[in-house]
Design an enzyme around this catalytic site. Sequence first.
Site, PDB file in Angstrom:
ATOM      1  N   SER A 152      34.374  48.477  38.444  1.00 57.18           N
ATOM      2  CA  SER A 152      34.696  47.695  36.792  1.00 57.18           C
ATOM      3  C   SER A 152      34.064  48.198  35.714  1.00 57.18           C
ATOM      4  O   SER A 152      34.105  49.541  35.764  1.00 57.18           O
ATOM      5  CB  SER A 152      34.728  46.160  36.874  1.00 57.18           C
ATOM      6  OG  SER A 152      35.560  45.516  36.048  1.00 57.18           O
ATOM      7  N   ARG A 221      37.235  32.414  30.268  1.00 60.89           N
ATOM      8  CA  ARG A 221      36.831  32.761  31.677  1.00 60.89           C
ATOM      9  C   ARG A 221      37.883  32.597  32.667  1.00 60.89           C
ATOM     10  O   ARG A 221      38.281  33.509  33.285  1.00 60.89           O
ATOM     11  CB  ARG A 221      35.576  32.017  32.020  1.00 60.89           C
ATOM     12  CG  ARG A 221      35.024  32.451  33.569  1.00 60.89           C
ATOM     13  CD  ARG A 221      34.757  33.991  33.584  1.00 60.89           C
ATOM     14  NE  ARG A 221      34.096  34.453  34.946  1.00 60.89           N
ATOM     15  CZ  ARG A 221      33.674  35.503  35.179  1.00 60.89           C
ATOM     16  NH1 ARG A 221      33.789  36.473  34.379  1.00 60.89           N
ATOM     17  NH2 ARG A 221      33.221  35.575  36.248  1.00 60.89           N
ATOM     18  N   ASP A 315      45.089  45.796  42.684  1.00 58.40           N
ATOM     19  CA  ASP A 315      44.409  45.547  41.438  1.00 58.40           C
ATOM     20  C   ASP A 315      45.217  45.764  40.367  1.00 58.40           C
ATOM     21  O   ASP A 315      45.733  46.910  39.997  1.00 58.40           O
ATOM     22  CB  ASP A 315      43.185  46.618  41.217  1.00 58.40           C
ATOM     23  CG  ASP A 315      42.242  46.640  40.158  1.00 58.40           C
ATOM     24  OD1 ASP A 315      42.582  45.677  39.228  1.00 58.40           O
ATOM     25  OD2 ASP A 315      41.308  47.122  40.025  1.00 58.40           O
ATOM     26  N   HIS A 348      41.423  42.840  41.707  1.00 62.00           N
ATOM     27  CA  HIS A 348      40.450  43.754  41.175  1.00 62.00           C
ATOM     28  C   HIS A 348      39.014  43.264  41.823  1.00 62.00           C
ATOM     29  O   HIS A 348      38.193  44.063  41.659  1.00 62.00           O
ATOM     30  CB  HIS A 348      40.059  43.333  39.616  1.00 62.00           C
ATOM     31  CG  HIS A 348      39.073  44.177  38.879  1.00 62.00           C
ATOM     32  ND1 HIS A 348      39.501  45.218  38.710  1.00 62.00           N
ATOM     33  CD2 HIS A 348      38.282  43.675  38.215  1.00 62.00           C
ATOM     34  CE1 HIS A 348      38.172  45.957  38.022  1.00 62.00           C
ATOM     35  NE2 HIS A 348      37.545  44.927  37.603  1.00 62.00           N
ATOM     36  N   ASP A 349      38.887  41.981  42.279  1.00 59.24           N
ATOM     37  CA  ASP A 349      37.748  41.520  42.992  1.00 59.24           C
ATOM     38  C   ASP A 349      37.570  42.254  44.271  1.00 59.24           C
ATOM     39  O   ASP A 349      36.502  41.795  44.997  1.00 59.24           O
ATOM     40  CB  ASP A 349      37.706  40.011  43.049  1.00 59.24           C
ATOM     41  CG  ASP A 349      36.878  39.520  41.764  1.00 59.24           C
ATOM     42  OD1 ASP A 349      36.420  40.246  41.000  1.00 59.24           O
ATOM     43  OD2 ASP A 349      37.004  38.257  41.546  1.00 59.24           O
TER      44      ASP A 349
END
Length: 373
Positions: A152, A221, A315, A348-349
Amino acid sequence: MSNSVGLVSTQYAEFDVELPLESGRVLGPLTLAFETYGTLNASRSNTVLVAHAWTGSAHAAGFNTPDERKPGWWDDMIGPGKVLDTDLYFVVCSNVIGSCYGSTGPTSINPRTGKPYNLTFPVLMVRDMVRAQQLLLDHLGIDRVLTVIGGSMGAMQAIEWAIHYPERTRSIIPIAGTGRTSPMAIALNALARQAIFNDPMWKKGGYRPDHPPADGLALARAVGHISFLSDVSMNLKFGRRFSVRDGMFDFFGNFEIENYLKYNGRNFVDRFDTNSFLYLAKSLDLYDVAWGFDSIDEALGRLACPSLWFAFTSDWLYPPYQTEEVVGTLRRLGQPVEYHLIDSDYGHDSFLVEPEKFTPMVVEFLQRMTAAG
């Protein structure tokens, strides 16, 4: 555990400098927080620089105290016999400037005023973070790194290292990155910003540290966290289940995904500074590999070292086509580049959740880099 780096201490390097920034402003003096694992070899040629993501820290592996419940954020990657084998490599991870984990950022005291910088802190670009990391390598007596690896925002740092400091960078491994932040990613960060700005406790960045804009930061968040997941992973983990305490017709009842986002948001408020969150989000939004160049070809033409790239099928924050645009340009320019699209459901993780899907390629790449001398 035998394959843990064990107890480690975060170190702090002080630099009495005025670091020139892309904005035209300067920042200094500087503090950089960092941790190291393994031993630097006699030829000083085995350094692996780990670059962290948005809300990461220098604490990448091991434990800072005997009673620490969770190890560093990339502990499954760093240690004896692991992917970044500390029997072979000297692994360095530093906290980026602009963060709140020990390096100079908005919470730091401005020496000119004696007060925290808050919003007088300068806007940073990822390139500025890398410029500061150079100072740390000088401090450690390291002229050149074997590789820079990160996911990232860490991938962005790796790319900047190869383009702007080719004489110090033998290779890079960008994971789940992008060559420029897309309008969609910027839009999501804009929502996160508005959540904070609309919290009356934010006070235009002048909040008291013990009374942060908790509601705004937690919501911000949550917006970010959604972008790190995927439709498939949310279905797998939560489905359409309600909280066990709530019913379908309880107006304030929550689905399990809602409770998850609230829980993560509240935990985040306890560990991260709001202004740092905003400054690093701005750095992400501004990221463009071609900044300061006439074209992306001119920029990537400087990326001449071997590079190993990973993207993940699910992602949607930095989707595979964005990595493939950069890789395609590098191939057209005849640069040494290797690319793997990893099939994963975790968005994405994925690089944090399923590292085993790409780490064998990392091990083999590092072996080749080491053998090449």
